[in-house]
Enzyme design. Sequence first.
Site, PDB file in Angstrom:
ATOM      1  NE  ARG A   7      -3.492   0.657   0.229  1.00  0.00           N
ATOM      2  CZ  ARG A   7      -4.410   1.231   0.983  1.00  0.00           C
ATOM      3  NH1 ARG A   7      -5.061   0.542   1.883  1.00  0.00           N
ATOM      4  NH2 ARG A   7      -4.691   2.519   0.830  1.00  0.00           N
ATOM      5  NE  ARG A  63      -0.270   1.735 -18.949  1.00  0.00           N
ATOM      6  CZ  ARG A  63      -0.357   0.544 -18.379  1.00  0.00           C
ATOM      7  NH1 ARG A  63       0.729  -0.057 -17.946  1.00  0.00           N
ATOM      8  NH2 ARG A  63      -1.507  -0.055 -18.247  1.00  0.00           N
ATOM      9  CB  CYS A  74      -7.402   5.378 -12.334  1.00  0.00           C
ATOM     10  SG  CYS A  74      -5.674   5.611 -12.762  1.00  0.00           S
ATOM     11  CD  GLU A  77      -9.972   5.944  -1.260  1.00  0.00           C
ATOM     12  OE1 GLU A  77     -10.352   5.247  -0.305  1.00  0.00           O
ATOM     13  OE2 GLU A  77      -9.150   5.551  -2.100  1.00  0.00           O
ATOM     14  NE  ARG A  89      -6.485   6.531   0.846  1.00  0.00           N
ATOM     15  CZ  ARG A  89      -7.126   7.686   0.957  1.00  0.00           C
ATOM     16  NH1 ARG A  89      -7.553   8.314  -0.129  1.00  0.00           N
ATOM     17  NH2 ARG A  89      -7.341   8.229   2.137  1.00  0.00           N
ATOM     18  CE1 TYR A 107      -0.922   5.060   3.334  1.00  0.00           C
ATOM     19  CE2 TYR A 107       0.812   3.516   3.940  1.00  0.00           C
ATOM     20  CZ  TYR A 107      -0.492   3.756   3.564  1.00  0.00           C
ATOM     21  OH  TYR A 107      -1.362   2.720   3.394  1.00  0.00           O
ATOM     22  NE  ARG A 115      -2.689   2.163   8.361  1.00  0.00           N
ATOM     23  CZ  ARG A 115      -2.736   0.870   8.033  1.00  0.00           C
ATOM     24  NH1 ARG A 115      -3.302   0.510   6.909  1.00  0.00           N
ATOM     25  NH2 ARG A 115      -2.225  -0.034   8.819  1.00  0.00           N
TER      26      ARG A 115
END
Length: 120
Positions: A7, A63, A74, A77, A89, A107, A115
């Site tokens: 993540r 890419r 894609c 959210e 994210r 992050y 997080r």
Amino acid sequence: MAVRAIRGAVQVDADERDLILEATSELVSEVVRRNELVTDDVISVLFTATPDLTSEFPALAARKLGFTDVPLMCATEIAVPHALPRVVRLMAHVETERPRAELQHVYLRGAQALRLDIAQ
């Protein structure tokens, strides 16, 4: 070899095409670097962007980094009230010998607040 998910997230300064590409490139590059990956290790990457980022697809940055034959997607959210704005994210699915506990989730910028338990 195991399949693992990594993540990450990055906060973008503004909804501008170049800024989205720059921040996403930084994020993808850090995930690859910190986890000692090569493009062939990556199975797929799912990118999400908060609803306030609409100037470019984050996958374009991957890419441009050479992820030409990696499936990328894609999505938007969900719009949660009081959520951190302008965030890209990712969840990368990779083949790796690393145990799950040794994966480096990334992050960056203001997204570290998402997080605090795992952000480096």
